[in-house]
Write a protein that holds these residues in place. Structure first.
Motif, PDB file in Angstrom:
ATOM      1  N   GLY A  84       0.806  -1.211   0.000  1.00 47.64           N
ATOM      2  CA  GLY A  84       0.000   0.000   0.000  1.00 47.64           C
ATOM      3  C   GLY A  84       0.842   1.266   0.000  1.00 47.64           C
ATOM      4  N   LEU A  85       2.168   1.118  -0.140  1.00 49.00           N
ATOM      5  CA  LEU A  85       3.046   2.294  -0.161  1.00 49.00           C
ATOM      6  C   LEU A  85       2.601   3.302  -1.207  1.00 49.00           C
ATOM      7  N   GLU A  86       2.198   2.781  -2.368  1.00 53.14           N
ATOM      8  CA  GLU A  86       1.756   3.659  -3.455  1.00 53.14           C
ATOM      9  C   GLU A  86       0.597   4.533  -2.975  1.00 53.14           C
ATOM     10  N   GLY A  87      -0.389   3.903  -2.331  1.00 53.05           N
ATOM     11  CA  GLY A  87      -1.542   4.649  -1.842  1.00 53.05           C
ATOM     12  C   GLY A  87      -1.143   5.662  -0.778  1.00 53.05           C
ATOM     13  N   MET A  88      -0.235   5.254   0.115  1.00 55.58           N
ATOM     14  CA  MET A  88       0.201   6.165   1.180  1.00 55.58           C
ATOM     15  C   MET A  88       0.955   7.349   0.577  1.00 55.58           C
ATOM     16  N   MET A  89       1.711   7.084  -0.492  1.00 58.49           N
ATOM     17  CA  MET A  89       2.388   8.181  -1.190  1.00 58.49           C
ATOM     18  C   MET A  89       1.379   9.137  -1.810  1.00 58.49           C
ATOM     19  N   ILE A  90       0.333   8.575  -2.395  1.00 55.13           N
ATOM     20  CA  ILE A  90      -0.696   9.416  -3.011  1.00 55.13           C
ATOM     21  C   ILE A  90      -1.306  10.317  -1.945  1.00 55.13           C
ATOM     22  N   LEU A  91      -1.610   9.727  -0.775  1.00 51.74           N
ATOM     23  CA  LEU A  91      -2.135  10.535   0.329  1.00 51.74           C
ATOM     24  C   LEU A  91      -1.147  11.636   0.684  1.00 51.74           C
ATOM     25  N   GLY A  92       0.153  11.292   0.681  1.00 45.64           N
ATOM     26  CA  GLY A  92       1.189  12.277   0.996  1.00 45.64           C
ATOM     27  C   GLY A  92       1.200  13.426  -0.002  1.00 45.64           C
ATOM     28  N   THR A  93       1.103  13.107  -1.299  1.00 44.35           N
ATOM     29  CA  THR A  93       1.114  14.191  -2.291  1.00 44.35           C
ATOM     30  C   THR A  93      -0.077  15.115  -2.065  1.00 44.35           C
ATOM     31  N   TRP A  94      -1.251  14.528  -1.821  1.00 45.30           N
ATOM     32  CA  TRP A  94      -2.448  15.362  -1.720  1.00 45.30           C
ATOM     33  C   TRP A  94      -2.425  16.198  -0.443  1.00 45.30           C
ATOM     34  N   PHE A  95      -2.199  15.521   0.692  1.00 46.95           N
ATOM     35  CA  PHE A  95      -2.232  16.264   1.956  1.00 46.95           C
ATOM     36  C   PHE A  95      -1.108  17.288   1.999  1.00 46.95           C
ATOM     37  N   GLY A  96       0.065  16.918   1.463  1.00 47.05           N
ATOM     38  CA  GLY A  96       1.177  17.845   1.426  1.00 47.05           C
ATOM     39  C   GLY A  96       0.814  19.091   0.638  1.00 47.05           C
ATOM     40  N   ALA A  97       0.216  18.895  -0.514  1.00 49.34           N
ATOM     41  CA  ALA A  97      -0.134  20.037  -1.362  1.00 49.34           C
ATOM     42  C   ALA A  97      -1.239  20.864  -0.711  1.00 49.34           C
ATOM     43  N   TRP A  98      -2.204  20.180  -0.109  1.00 46.48           N
ATOM     44  CA  TRP A  98      -3.352  20.882   0.471  1.00 46.48           C
ATOM     45  C   TRP A  98      -2.903  21.784   1.619  1.00 46.48           C
ATOM     46  N   ALA A  99      -2.097  21.217   2.543  1.00 45.07           N
ATOM     47  CA  ALA A  99      -1.630  22.023   3.667  1.00 45.07           C
ATOM     48  C   ALA A  99      -0.571  23.016   3.203  1.00 45.07           C
ATOM     49  N   GLY A 100       0.271  22.596   2.253  1.00 46.75           N
ATOM     50  CA  GLY A 100       1.308  23.474   1.756  1.00 46.75           C
ATOM     51  C   GLY A 100       0.723  24.706   1.088  1.00 46.75           C
ATOM     52  N   PHE A 101      -0.396  24.546   0.415  1.00 46.66           N
ATOM     53  CA  PHE A 101      -1.046  25.664  -0.261  1.00 46.66           C
ATOM     54  C   PHE A 101      -1.578  26.684   0.744  1.00 46.66           C
ATOM     55  N   GLN A 102      -2.034  26.183   1.900  1.00 42.86           N
ATOM     56  CA  GLN A 102      -2.655  27.092   2.859  1.00 42.86           C
ATOM     57  C   GLN A 102      -1.670  27.681   3.852  1.00 42.86           C
ATOM     58  N   TRP A 103      -0.741  26.848   4.342  1.00 43.06           N
ATOM     59  CA  TRP A 103       0.095  27.303   5.459  1.00 43.06           C
ATOM     60  C   TRP A 103       1.583  27.248   5.163  1.00 43.06           C
ATOM     61  N   GLY A 104       1.981  27.134   3.940  1.00 42.42           N
ATOM     62  CA  GLY A 104       3.408  27.109   3.640  1.00 42.42           C
ATOM     63  C   GLY A 104       3.964  25.707   3.565  1.00 42.42           C
ATOM     64  N   PRO A 105       5.140  25.577   2.936  1.00 45.57           N
ATOM     65  CA  PRO A 105       5.660  24.254   2.589  1.00 45.57           C
ATOM     66  C   PRO A 105       5.942  23.339   3.783  1.00 45.57           C
ATOM     67  N   TRP A 106       6.451  23.886   4.895  1.00 42.32           N
ATOM     68  CA  TRP A 106       6.811  22.963   5.974  1.00 42.32           C
ATOM     69  C   TRP A 106       5.589  22.352   6.628  1.00 42.32           C
ATOM     70  N   MET A 107       4.470  23.117   6.692  1.00 43.96           N
ATOM     71  CA  MET A 107       3.223  22.512   7.175  1.00 43.96           C
ATOM     72  C   MET A 107       2.780  21.445   6.182  1.00 43.96           C
ATOM     73  N   GLY A 108       3.055  21.718   4.895  1.00 48.86           N
ATOM     74  CA  GLY A 108       2.733  20.725   3.868  1.00 48.86           C
ATOM     75  C   GLY A 108       3.470  19.424   4.125  1.00 48.86           C
ATOM     76  N   VAL A 109       4.753  19.545   4.452  1.00 47.19           N
ATOM     77  CA  VAL A 109       5.539  18.344   4.746  1.00 47.19           C
ATOM     78  C   VAL A 109       4.919  17.580   5.916  1.00 47.19           C
ATOM     79  N   LEU A 110       4.574  18.351   6.969  1.00 48.57           N
ATOM     80  CA  LEU A 110       3.992  17.729   8.158  1.00 48.57           C
ATOM     81  C   LEU A 110       2.697  16.989   7.801  1.00 48.57           C
ATOM     82  N   PHE A 111       1.834  17.673   7.038  1.00 49.27           N
ATOM     83  CA  PHE A 111       0.558  17.047   6.710  1.00 49.27           C
ATOM     84  C   PHE A 111       0.737  15.882   5.739  1.00 49.27           C
ATOM     85  N   GLY A 112       1.758  15.981   4.874  1.00 49.49           N
ATOM     86  CA  GLY A 112       2.054  14.848   4.001  1.00 49.49           C
ATOM     87  C   GLY A 112       2.376  13.616   4.829  1.00 49.49           C
ATOM     88  N   ILE A 113       3.199  13.836   5.871  1.00 47.36           N
ATOM     89  CA  ILE A 113       3.551  12.717   6.744  1.00 47.36           C
ATOM     90  C   ILE A 113       2.302  12.193   7.453  1.00 47.36           C
TER      91      ILE A 113
END
Lengths: 420, 372
Positions: A84-113
């Motif tokens: 399921g790594l592929e799926g977890m990565m997909i979640l990472g791309t989406w959540f990372g972008a979603w939080a990164g768009f609103q609160w800056g890149p490092w929050m994006g990293v956190l939310f990706g994780i």
């Protein structure tokens, strides 16, 4: 079984097994490989093979694969196969972008994780608590992740200016560092195209030029993983769950707890890999951005014999071949034909030395074909360039798979109290 | 003994029912959270099924899914995971289309040739992974993932106009040329507006029957299942495990080769860049859902095809059609979890029962002993 017998059993492989490579030997091998690449570069004139840009590109492409591979490593060391790594990565791309768009890149990293961790946690619940087949659960998570991210995009990115249901608006990037002085010097040195020196300069230059901070974090995670898993008691317990959960339970290890931790971390690492893709590599979230990198990460992990160092080497190989193909690959891959042919000649001599005549003959024939192909053509069709990393993996695995050893209880369902 | 069978029957139904209830509840929850009316959505989905053209679409799609799932299931019965069905069927369909377009034979022979070529190519591509596994010990999971990507590149190269492809005038699409009409598999036409059911869908159903017969009624099938259950035990009883691995990989690939046939022989008659992709991955889901049983696979293929086809017009009604993918994921998860829960409950119940009987038996003997 008496203590003596057991001690003898443990001691046996040390004497009879393969010698462990010491650091000088490893360095010598690396230097030899670099000299060979350098030779090929000079013969073929494909100077881009070890340029600063090439190495930098390879590193950037290797990081997401490596992070997925590390994720796989954590899970499988605790005995849970994580397809399921592929799926977890997909979640990472989406959540990372979603939080990164609103609160800056490092929050994006956190939310990706966090996004990846959620996927990992779900995988842990299904496989550890409910004891479902690990591959089944992984496949289900891959489907679910695609569905969830596509669905959520309709409610988030689609309503933003510049975004749509398939991609996010442009994202703010993460700071990149360049070591002043050293970077320019290496670049100049590389431009001279000297034997060996320029290649070394290209590699060092690639490592110190426009390096994203997240890349540094990712690179550090490899030794950190090794240290945690092989040098702490936490790591020993975690690995014991992957080798023999029943024995671990007998010794008082809470197997479920360790499996949960391992799989959640695994998801977090894959999520970080996903966040890297959307925040650093492209600065945008796109549907289908992961492009099977989760599976490739899994392959890199198997390639690396379930060890962090080997996994990093595998990820590096994928990254390098990927970047060869991106940077006007036809010439570079053409040069790689020569490299492969020469490597096979070495293999032939090695096999003759080991008195494996049939294998030597096969290698010689393939090597001859590659030489012919190299001298008769000027370029390799771009479609073959695309396939190069995958063919390489197959070849390497075919040559080395018998030396691989996966965790003994990997993928085996385990229930609490089995040891009683 | 009879009473036990009744229990098993109830438990057998409990699994799917529990799964459907849970999946339904979770999907409803997702819809409610995202502020969409779930019941309106379910009504729309089922309304779609009443249209005969959608019915035909579902059945045609299910046919291809069924073959993909059978290919995966053969591997699963052997404890082999053939992720590569996707690459195998695309390469097979492409080469078969090429051969079909360049050869002209009388009707049935032409079709037979195309089908045989497709099966051979699929088997060949899966066989590479099989040989790597048996001779070099390469995990078939990794090998087939790599082969999927390699087949994508190989197809892209083969279909170039300078190699074997053709470019239709005024279009960017590359094709392999049209198969002459002798190679078209006749379909079953229900009515003018509904379209026709691909004839190959019935062949797919036949494959399911053959699958069941071979696995459950032949020595080979027994060996295959035995090797899947325990390789060492099978080897001890005289089964050549390596040969079984290679054979089942070849069979899996040959069935995978058929996956593209319903579309190729019944609809497109050529392989082009927009030939359906990803069926192999859906096949994995369906094989898991159907628990590798031919009837189970058929039902799950219909279910997944229904969700695929009935969801596509949802956009017009203010719903996001991606909800269907979420529902598919939820269904898989709840099915596997509920099967496992029911299995555990069954085992526990059986143990309790045996325990009770034993205790009762024990009590009887002690009474007897007491009487003596």
């Amino acid at each position: 079984m008496s203590t003596e017998v057991r001690a003898a059993r443990v001691a046996a492989p040390k004497g009879g097994g393969r010698r462990k490579l010491s650091l000088p030997v490893v360095l010598l091998i690396i230097a030899g490989a670099l000299a060979l690449v350098s030779l090929v570069r000079i013969i073929s004139g494909a100077n881009d093979v070890t340029s600063v840009g090439q190495v930098r590109g390879a590193l950037e492409l290797a990081v997401p694969i490596g992070l997925a591979g590390l994720g796989g490593l954590w899970a499988e060391r605790a005995g849970v196969v994580n397809i399921g790594l592929e799926g977890m990565m997909i979640l990472g791309t989406w959540f990372g972008a979603w939080a990164g768009f609103q609160w800056g890149p490092w929050m994006g990293v956190l939310f990706g994780i966090i996004g990846g961790c959620l996927g990992g946690l779900l995988h842990a619940v299904i496989t550890v608590t409910f004891g479902v087949n690990h591959i089944v659960s992984g496949v289900a998570i891959n489907i679910l992740a695609v569905g969830v991210t596509r669905y959520l995009s309709n409610f988030t990115f689609a309503e933003e200016p510049g975004g749509s249901s398939k991609q996010s608006p442009r994202l703010e990037g993460i700071d990149k560092i360049t070591v002043p002085g050293l970077s320019d010097w290496m670049y100049d040195l590389q431009q001279h195209h000297w034997f060996f020196v320029s290649d070394l300069a290209g590699i060092i230059g690639g490592l110190v030029t426009r390096l994203s901070l997240l890349t540094v974090v990712a690179l550090l995670l490899v030794p950190v993983t090794w240290w945690v898993l092989w040098r702490t008691s936490f790591g020993l317990r975690l690995r014991s769950c992957g080798e023999s959960p029943v024995a671990a339970e007998t010794l008082g290890v809470n197997v479920y707890k360790y499996k949960y931790i391992a799989v959640t971390i695994s998801g977090g690492l894959a999520g970080l890999g996903g966040a890297f893709l959307s925040l650093v590599a492209t600065s945008i979230y796109q549907e289908g951005q992961t492009g099977g990198r989760g599976y490739i990460g899994l392959a890199a992990m198997i390639f690396g014999n379930w060890m962090p160092g080997g996994m990093a080497l595998g990820a590096g190989l994928f990254g390098f071949t990927d970047s060869l193909k991106l940077r006007g690959g036809a010439d570079n891959v053409h040069a790689m034909l020569l490299l492969l042919a020469i490597l096979l000649v070495i293999v032939v001599f090695w096999q003759l030395y080991r008195k494996k005549y049939v294998a030597a003959l096969i290698s010689a024939v393939i090597s001859g074909l590659l030489f012919t192909w190299y001298f008769l053509t000027d370029q390799v069709p771009s479609q073959f360039v695309d396939a190069a990393p995958y063919v390489t993996t197959l070849l390497v695995l075919a040559l080395s798979a018998q030396r691989l050893r996966m965790p003994k209880a990997d993928g085996v369902p385990y229930r609490k109290g089995e040891g009683k | 003994m009879k009473k036990f069978d009744k229990d098993r029957l109830i438990l057998g139904f409990a699994g799917p029912v529990l799964a459907l209830v849970v999946a339904f509840a979770l999907s409803t929850l997702v819809l409610l959270i995202s502020n969409r009316d779930p019941f309106e959505l379910y009504r729309l989905l089922f309304e779609q099924v009443s249209y005969s053209d959608v019915q035909v679409l579902i059945i045609n799609q299910a046919g291809a899914y069924y073959l993909a799932a059978l290919a995966v299931a053969v591997g699963f019965r052997m404890n082999l995971f053939n992720i590569g069905v996707d690459g195998q069927y695309r390469l097979a369909a492409m080469v078969a289309a090429l051969v079909g377009a360049s050869v002209t034979l009388p009707g049935p022979l032409q079709i037979a040739l195309i089908v045989v070529v497709a099966m051979l190519v699929g088997a060949f591509w899966a066989g590479i992974a099989g040989i790597l596994k048996t001779t070099r010990g390469v995990s078939e999971v990794v090998a087939t993932i790599m082969l999927n990507s390699i087949s994508t590149s190989l197809i892209a190269w083969l279909i170039l106009p300078k190699n074997f492809g053709e470019q239709a005038a005024g279009s960017n699409n590359l094709t392999t040329g049209d198969i002459p009409e002798a190679g078209w598999f006749p379909g079953l036409s229900l009515s003018a507006e509904a379209g026709e059911i691909y004839g190959f869908t019935f062949v797919a159903a036949g494959c399911g029957l053959v699958y069941w017969l071979v696995l459950n009624r032949t020595r080979f099938g027994f060996d295959l299942r035995a090797t899947g259950a325990s390789e060492s035990a099978a080897q001890a009883s005289g089964v050549d495990a390596k040969k079984m691995i290679l054979t089942s990989m070849l069979i899996s690939g040959a069935i995978a080769g058929l996956v593209g046939m319903p579309t190729l022989l019944g609809d497109t008659h050529t392989y082009s860049l927009d030939f359906p992709v990803g069926l192999g991955f859906t096949g994995i889901t369906i094989a898991l859902l159907g628990r590798n049983h031919p009837v189970g696979i058929a039902l799950s293929a219909l279910l997944i095809a229904f969700l695929d086809k009935a969801s596509s017009p949802l956009d017009q009604f203010g719903f996001e059609k991606e909800i269907a993918t979420i529902m598919q994921g939820l269904i898989v998860i709840s099915v596997v979890v509920s099967y496992e829960l029911v299995r555990r409950y069954g085992t526990r119940r059986q143990q309790q029962k045996v325990g009770e009987e034993l205790a009762a038996g024990h009590a009887l003997t002690t009474e007897k002993e007491a009487a003596l």
